[in-house]
Design a protein around this motif. Structure first.
Motif, PDB file in Angstrom:
ATOM      1  N   LEU B  47      -6.216 -60.203 121.539  1.00 26.43           N
ATOM      2  CA  LEU B  47      -5.851 -58.900 120.972  1.00 26.43           C
ATOM      3  C   LEU B  47      -4.529 -58.415 121.564  1.00 26.43           C
ATOM      4  O   LEU B  47      -3.719 -57.798 120.880  1.00 26.43           O
ATOM      5  CB  LEU B  47      -6.960 -57.877 121.226  1.00 26.43           C
ATOM      6  CG  LEU B  47      -8.283 -58.139 120.483  1.00 26.43           C
ATOM      7  CD1 LEU B  47      -9.334 -57.109 120.876  1.00 26.43           C
ATOM      8  CD2 LEU B  47      -8.066 -58.110 118.964  1.00 26.43           C
ATOM      9  N   ALA B  48      -4.283 -58.717 122.857  1.00 29.12           N
ATOM     10  CA  ALA B  48      -3.045 -58.270 123.504  1.00 29.12           C
ATOM     11  C   ALA B  48      -1.868 -59.187 123.166  1.00 29.12           C
ATOM     12  O   ALA B  48      -0.716 -58.793 123.306  1.00 29.12           O
ATOM     13  CB  ALA B  48      -3.228 -58.201 125.013  1.00 29.12           C
ATOM     14  N   GLY B  49      -2.169 -60.424 122.749  1.00 28.52           N
ATOM     15  CA  GLY B  49      -1.089 -61.315 122.303  1.00 28.52           C
ATOM     16  C   GLY B  49      -0.576 -62.282 123.354  1.00 28.52           C
ATOM     17  O   GLY B  49       0.551 -62.767 123.256  1.00 28.52           O
ATOM     18  N   ARG B  50      -1.386 -62.580 124.357  1.00 28.62           N
ATOM     19  CA  ARG B  50      -0.923 -63.453 125.426  1.00 28.62           C
ATOM     20  C   ARG B  50      -0.628 -64.866 124.921  1.00 28.62           C
ATOM     21  O   ARG B  50      -1.334 -65.385 124.063  1.00 28.62           O
ATOM     22  CB  ARG B  50      -1.998 -63.519 126.521  1.00 28.62           C
ATOM     23  CG  ARG B  50      -1.524 -64.245 127.748  1.00 28.62           C
ATOM     24  CD  ARG B  50      -2.496 -64.082 128.908  1.00 28.62           C
ATOM     25  NE  ARG B  50      -1.906 -64.628 130.116  1.00 28.62           N
ATOM     26  CZ  ARG B  50      -2.389 -64.410 131.333  1.00 28.62           C
ATOM     27  NH1 ARG B  50      -3.451 -63.639 131.495  1.00 28.62           N
ATOM     28  NH2 ARG B  50      -1.803 -64.929 132.382  1.00 28.62           N
ATOM     29  N   ASP B  51       0.433 -65.477 125.498  1.00 28.87           N
ATOM     30  CA  ASP B  51       0.783 -66.857 125.157  1.00 28.87           C
ATOM     31  C   ASP B  51      -0.332 -67.803 125.568  1.00 28.87           C
ATOM     32  O   ASP B  51      -1.031 -67.557 126.543  1.00 28.87           O
ATOM     33  CB  ASP B  51       2.054 -67.294 125.907  1.00 28.87           C
ATOM     34  CG  ASP B  51       3.297 -66.697 125.283  1.00 28.87           C
ATOM     35  OD1 ASP B  51       3.190 -66.146 124.162  1.00 28.87           O
ATOM     36  OD2 ASP B  51       4.363 -66.763 125.917  1.00 28.87           O
ATOM     37  N   GLY B  52      -0.463 -68.888 124.849  1.00 26.77           N
ATOM     38  CA  GLY B  52      -1.427 -69.909 125.238  1.00 26.77           C
ATOM     39  C   GLY B  52      -2.774 -69.748 124.542  1.00 26.77           C
ATOM     40  O   GLY B  52      -3.662 -70.561 124.720  1.00 26.77           O
ATOM     41  N   TYR B  53      -2.921 -68.672 123.755  1.00 27.85           N
ATOM     42  CA  TYR B  53      -4.166 -68.472 123.016  1.00 27.85           C
ATOM     43  C   TYR B  53      -3.856 -68.682 121.537  1.00 27.85           C
ATOM     44  O   TYR B  53      -3.256 -67.836 120.887  1.00 27.85           O
ATOM     45  CB  TYR B  53      -4.741 -67.077 123.287  1.00 27.85           C
ATOM     46  CG  TYR B  53      -5.193 -66.951 124.723  1.00 27.85           C
ATOM     47  CD1 TYR B  53      -6.515 -67.175 125.076  1.00 27.85           C
ATOM     48  CD2 TYR B  53      -4.274 -66.669 125.739  1.00 27.85           C
ATOM     49  CE1 TYR B  53      -6.922 -67.109 126.401  1.00 27.85           C
ATOM     50  CE2 TYR B  53      -4.671 -66.614 127.062  1.00 27.85           C
ATOM     51  CZ  TYR B  53      -5.997 -66.830 127.394  1.00 27.85           C
ATOM     52  OH  TYR B  53      -6.394 -66.782 128.704  1.00 27.85           O
ATOM     53  N   GLU B  54      -4.232 -69.840 121.042  1.00 32.88           N
ATOM     54  CA  GLU B  54      -3.814 -70.228 119.706  1.00 32.88           C
ATOM     55  C   GLU B  54      -4.861 -69.818 118.678  1.00 32.88           C
ATOM     56  O   GLU B  54      -6.026 -70.233 118.752  1.00 32.88           O
ATOM     57  CB  GLU B  54      -3.600 -71.750 119.665  1.00 32.88           C
ATOM     58  CG  GLU B  54      -2.894 -72.202 118.409  1.00 32.88           C
ATOM     59  CD  GLU B  54      -3.072 -73.708 118.176  1.00 32.88           C
ATOM     60  OE1 GLU B  54      -2.744 -74.164 117.078  1.00 32.88           O
ATOM     61  OE2 GLU B  54      -3.556 -74.405 119.103  1.00 32.88           O
ATOM     62  N   VAL B  55      -4.422 -68.971 117.748  1.00 31.84           N
ATOM     63  CA  VAL B  55      -5.334 -68.543 116.688  1.00 31.84           C
ATOM     64  C   VAL B  55      -5.379 -69.648 115.634  1.00 31.84           C
ATOM     65  O   VAL B  55      -4.368 -69.984 115.031  1.00 31.84           O
ATOM     66  CB  VAL B  55      -4.853 -67.221 116.057  1.00 31.84           C
ATOM     67  CG1 VAL B  55      -5.750 -66.841 114.879  1.00 31.84           C
ATOM     68  CG2 VAL B  55      -4.847 -66.104 117.100  1.00 31.84           C
ATOM     69  N   THR B  56      -6.547 -70.223 115.449  1.00 35.25           N
ATOM     70  CA  THR B  56      -6.655 -71.348 114.512  1.00 35.25           C
ATOM     71  C   THR B  56      -7.279 -70.918 113.188  1.00 35.25           C
ATOM     72  O   THR B  56      -7.353 -71.706 112.247  1.00 35.25           O
ATOM     73  CB  THR B  56      -7.498 -72.489 115.129  1.00 35.25           C
ATOM     74  OG1 THR B  56      -8.734 -71.942 115.605  1.00 35.25           O
ATOM     75  CG2 THR B  56      -6.773 -73.147 116.293  1.00 35.25           C
ATOM     76  N   GLY B  57      -7.720 -69.670 113.123  1.00 31.96           N
ATOM     77  CA  GLY B  57      -8.257 -69.210 111.852  1.00 31.96           C
ATOM     78  C   GLY B  57      -8.644 -67.744 111.933  1.00 31.96           C
ATOM     79  O   GLY B  57      -8.811 -67.192 113.018  1.00 31.96           O
ATOM     80  N   ASN B  71       4.596 -58.890 118.357  1.00 34.32           N
ATOM     81  CA  ASN B  71       4.842 -59.300 119.745  1.00 34.32           C
ATOM     82  C   ASN B  71       3.940 -58.533 120.705  1.00 34.32           C
ATOM     83  O   ASN B  71       3.410 -57.482 120.347  1.00 34.32           O
ATOM     84  CB  ASN B  71       6.277 -58.956 120.157  1.00 34.32           C
ATOM     85  CG  ASN B  71       7.270 -59.917 119.566  1.00 34.32           C
ATOM     86  OD1 ASN B  71       6.922 -61.059 119.270  1.00 34.32           O
ATOM     87  ND2 ASN B  71       8.483 -59.450 119.380  1.00 34.32           N
ATOM     88  N   ILE B  72       3.884 -59.026 121.925  1.00 30.36           N
ATOM     89  CA  ILE B  72       3.050 -58.367 122.940  1.00 30.36           C
ATOM     90  C   ILE B  72       3.468 -56.904 123.104  1.00 30.36           C
ATOM     91  O   ILE B  72       2.648 -55.988 123.059  1.00 30.36           O
ATOM     92  CB  ILE B  72       3.182 -59.077 124.304  1.00 30.36           C
ATOM     93  CG1 ILE B  72       2.853 -60.565 124.172  1.00 30.36           C
ATOM     94  CG2 ILE B  72       2.282 -58.419 125.343  1.00 30.36           C
ATOM     95  CD1 ILE B  72       3.202 -61.387 125.403  1.00 30.36           C
ATOM     96  N   ASP B  73       4.785 -56.681 123.302  1.00 26.87           N
ATOM     97  CA  ASP B  73       5.238 -55.317 123.567  1.00 26.87           C
ATOM     98  C   ASP B  73       5.162 -54.434 122.326  1.00 26.87           C
ATOM     99  O   ASP B  73       4.949 -53.235 122.425  1.00 26.87           O
ATOM    100  CB  ASP B  73       6.647 -55.314 124.184  1.00 26.87           C
ATOM    101  CG  ASP B  73       7.645 -56.135 123.399  1.00 26.87           C
ATOM    102  OD1 ASP B  73       7.279 -57.241 122.956  1.00 26.87           O
ATOM    103  OD2 ASP B  73       8.782 -55.681 123.216  1.00 26.87           O
ATOM    104  N   GLU B  74       5.302 -55.059 121.144  1.00 27.22           N
ATOM    105  CA  GLU B  74       5.143 -54.288 119.902  1.00 27.22           C
ATOM    106  C   GLU B  74       3.716 -53.753 119.783  1.00 27.22           C
ATOM    107  O   GLU B  74       3.497 -52.610 119.389  1.00 27.22           O
ATOM    108  CB  GLU B  74       5.371 -55.199 118.692  1.00 27.22           C
ATOM    109  CG  GLU B  74       6.793 -55.325 118.205  1.00 27.22           C
ATOM    110  CD  GLU B  74       6.814 -56.228 116.979  1.00 27.22           C
ATOM    111  OE1 GLU B  74       6.800 -55.693 115.867  1.00 27.22           O
ATOM    112  OE2 GLU B  74       6.800 -57.469 117.152  1.00 27.22           O
ATOM    113  N   ARG B  75       2.762 -54.618 120.109  1.00 27.43           N
ATOM    114  CA  ARG B  75       1.361 -54.205 120.039  1.00 27.43           C
ATOM    115  C   ARG B  75       1.112 -53.041 120.996  1.00 27.43           C
ATOM    116  O   ARG B  75       0.445 -52.074 120.647  1.00 27.43           O
ATOM    117  CB  ARG B  75       0.433 -55.365 120.426  1.00 27.43           C
ATOM    118  CG  ARG B  75       0.536 -56.537 119.491  1.00 27.43           C
ATOM    119  CD  ARG B  75      -0.441 -57.630 119.895  1.00 27.43           C
ATOM    120  NE  ARG B  75      -0.065 -58.890 119.247  1.00 27.43           N
ATOM    121  CZ  ARG B  75      -0.878 -59.915 119.095  1.00 27.43           C
ATOM    122  NH1 ARG B  75      -2.114 -59.851 119.559  1.00 27.43           N
ATOM    123  NH2 ARG B  75      -0.469 -61.010 118.501  1.00 27.43           N
TER     124      ARG B  75
END
Lengths: 484, 246
Positions: B47-57, B71-75
């Motif tokens: 939910l926060a948008g951290r790198d390394g967490y790949e949304v696959t669906g 982006n993280i800061d946009e969120r």
């Protein structure tokens, strides 16, 4: 000298093409002939109306230089410099002047804006001709008279040679001998100009020197020479350089700075260096080969170097202290930031000769892009120096996977009473720190600037207040493009 | 406010979330409970948008926008706040400096004017008091040498200053003794409002005695396996996660 031409071209792109902005033909006559020879040196000396002793000193250095070899031990690489294909003297008034700020590269102006530099200063820095120079003349006059009241001498080096020959003769080359090293010797032969400061006994200089003057400084050129003497019990804080990137058409800079502190005197020397570092592909950029050394000649004297190095393509610089007087103290606080293809090899030497001498070294190196950032330091304790103390802390921070940081500390203790401490760390700006800042709404580049400024805090705190604020902004600007 | 549909997330190629559906409306407080390794923290990081967490669906819609495209800061500036389980240390940056950078970055992103030092100081003083955050803490480097309780109080202080629309609290109770927990819970409760949604992630029911949720979800092996009212938390406390772990 292809590399130099390249720099000129690149800098021209930033500062404007020179032919377009009034490089006129009579300039040629103000230039020394190309190349380096005894004639060049005689020409320089004559142009400055120097006395015979000064010319002799230069010539002696030149003859020595001919027998020396360029040092190769630093962890930097650059194409060979052709010393015969460069100009060693050009009068300051020949600098290209632009008609207005509209002619200055918007990128440069953008940087000035980010640094919060007032408009008039922007014009001066960008090389715009400012005829009605606000009231800087009166400002300078006011401060000059204030300094004169307490007997402080603060003038261009060439003026000191003429007006205060006894002081120059006594102290010039007494800290950095004219035979010291390749670049210092070259400087001794061809130095252009610089600053001379003398603080009389017991006088505390009433202002930070050069804060108020920096925008009025004439371009002192590539071979700057500075000599600062604090007589017994005197104090002075001197600021060199400027956070704003300056137009400069010289690729090779080889400055020499000598500081002399007599009994109970203190000199604080702060530098912010932001010369053209080359472009994002590593083309162009200034080579900065500087010799800076302070001599704590008197008992209980103190010399403190603080530097923020963000510019130049290649930096070779080791501001040092000779701790000769008993109970004297040397300090070195450094921030060196390298990005893109910059190469920094910098550090300090603390030479403990006197009893009860102490020194403190805090070095913060930050490497980003494909840059290389080396701390090289020497702490040396003479066998007669009893009770020496040194504390050294070298921290390196890496941003991204392609840069490198190196720490090369040399420690020599010839007296068993010495207590020397060395701490070194290397860290990455962690992904989780960046994520944390950004989760709070701070954009990536600002987050890097925030984290790096925190990393450098111990050093930034040593800078005079108004310098520190600009330096903090500069840290951020220097690292632009280093993430994401 | 927040609509998560069939969300699949992989970390290093391994699927952690296997189809999450969750709708959180304004003013609601949802608790997500589950055993270790069930994917609770992964959900908060996605939910926060951290790198390394790949949304696959799947998709995540926040206030009608595609949250996953931001982006993280946009969120963050759009009002998504994550209270960290382990707040990060930032040496040399005082808590005050950090808070100001965060508040002003978000104001700037929203087109508001930045707060000057006196206005900001006043705001921080006002918000710090109920959380027992002393001036001395604000002058120290962020989270460096802070106790567990101090770290969590500063997290809630940040939430209070940033006034998010959606707050995700990741294991906010971990590392807290009962007194510290009460202070933190009070802080959170005072921030409950009809236009703010909260997702409270926790392993234990204890926190939910103080922050009473509207809805409780049980997360197990990357799926929400059960949802119910606040009484579900009490039930779990008695039975444990054993029946879901199998």
């Amino acid at each position: 000298m292809a590399a130099i031409r390249e720099t000129v071209e690149t800098v021209d792109q930033i500062g404007g093409e020179k032919c377009k902005y009034g490089f006129s033909t009579d300039i040629e006559s103000e230039r020394a002939p190309i190349g380096l020879s005894e004639d060049t040196i005689r020409f320089i000396s004559a142009k400055k109306n120097e006395p015979q002793w000064m010319l002799d000193w230069r010539l002696q250095a030149y003859r020595r230089w001919l027998q020396m070899e360029e040092p190769k031990w630093a962890k930097v690489s650059y194409p060979p410099i052709d010393f015969q294909n460069a100009y060693y003297y050009s009068a300051p008034k020949q600098n290209a002047k632009l008609a207005s700020l509209d002619e200055v590269d918007p990128k440069l102006l953008e940087t000035y804006k980010k640094l919060g530099i007032p408009l008039v200063e922007q014009q001066l820095l960008a090389g715009v001709a400012v005829d009605a120079v606000f009231d800087s003349v009166s400002v300078v006059t006011t401060f000059k008279s204030k300094l004169a009241e307490v007997g402080v001498i603060f003038c261009p080096f060439s003026e000191a040679v003429r007006e205060h020959p006894e002081l120059v003769k006594k102290y010039l080359g007494s800290v950095v001998p004219s035979s010291d090293n390749y670049y210092a010797t070259l400087n001794s032969a061809v130095f252009s100009d610089g600053s001379f400061v003398y603080i009389p006994p017991g006088v505390r200089c009433p202002m930070e020197l050069s804060t108020y003057f920096r925008i009025n400084e004439k371009q002192t050129g590539q071979f700057e020479r500075t000599l600062i003497i604090a007589d017994k019990g005197a104090y002075v804080s001197y600021l060199e350089g400027c956070t704003a990137p300056q137009r400069d058409e010289n690729q090779l800079h080889a400055a020499v700075v000598e500081l002399v502190a007599l009994d109970d005197a203190e000199i604080k020397y702060s530098t912010v260096q932001n010369w053209f570092p080359g472009d994002e592909d590593g083309k162009g950029g200034i080579y900065n080969f500087v010799t800076k050394r302070g001599d704590c000649r008197g008992a209980r004297s103190k010399i403190s170097w603080t530097q923020v190095e963000t510019g130049s393509a290649v930096t070779w610089k080791y501001p040092s202290c000779i701790l000769r007087g008993d109970d004297s103290r040397g300090e070195f606080y450094s921030i060196a930031i390298s990005n893109h293809f910059q190469q920094v090899d910098s550090g300090t030497k603390m030479l403990h000769l006197g009893k009860n001498t102490s020194s403190r070294i805090i070095s913060k190196g930050i490497a980003a892009g494909r840059s290389s950032n080396t701390y090289r330091g020497l702490v040396s304790v003479h066998k007669k120096a009893e009770n020496v103390r040194n504390f050294t802390q070298c921290d390196s921070s890496l941003i991204g996977p392609r840069c490198s940081a190196h720490t090369v500390p040399y420690i020599e203790a010839k007296n068993p009473t010495a207590i020397l401490e060395h701490e070194a760390t290397t860290s990455n700006i962690s992904e989780e720190q960046l994520f944390y800042c950004m989760q709070r709404g701070v954009p990536a580049e600002e987050a890097v600037a925030l984290i790096v400024n925190g990393f450098c805090r111990d050093v930034l705190q040593q800078l005079p207040m108004e310098f520190a604020v600009e330096a903090q902004k500069l840290v951020g600007i220097s690292l632009e493009g280093s993430v994401g | 406010m927040l609509e998560i549909k069939n969300l699949h997330v992989a970390v290093d190629g391994k699927e952690i979330l296997k189809g999450i559906d969750l709708t959180v409306g304004a003013g609601e407080v949802h608790a997500i409970m589950g055993p270790n390794g069930s994917g609770k923290s992964t959900l908060s990081y996605v939910l926060a948008g951290r790198d390394g967490y790949e949304v696959t669906g799947g998709s995540v819609t926040y206030k009608g926008r595609d949250l996953l495209a931001m982006n993280i800061d946009e969120r963050a500036s759009a009002g998504v706040f994550l209270a960290f389980q382990y707040p990060i240390e930032i040496p040399g940056v005082t808590t005050m400096t950090f808070l100001k950078a965060a508040v002003n970055a978000q104001r700037k992103a929203r087109g508001q004017d930045e707060l000057d030092a006196p206005r900001f100081l006043k705001l921080v003083r006002e918000k710090s008091k109920p959380l027992n955050v002393a001036d001395d803490m604000l002058k120290r480097a962020l989270n460096v040498g802070f106790s567990g309780g101090e770290k969590k109080r500063v997290e809630i202080l940040q939430m209070s200053l940033l006034e998010p629309s959606l707050a995700v609290l990741d294991e906010t109770d971990s590392g807290l003794d009962i007194d510290a927990l009460k202070v933190v819970a009070q802080g959170v409760n005072s921030l409950r409002s009809p236009d703010r949604a909260m997702i409270v992630i926790t392993h234990y029911q204890r926190l939910l005695d103080f922050i009473v949720p509207d809805t409780v979800h049980v997360l197990s092996k990357g799926r929400i396996v059960r949802s119910g009212g606040k009484e579900l938390a009490g039930e779990l406390e008695r039975t444990g996660y054993a029946e879901f772990a199998a």
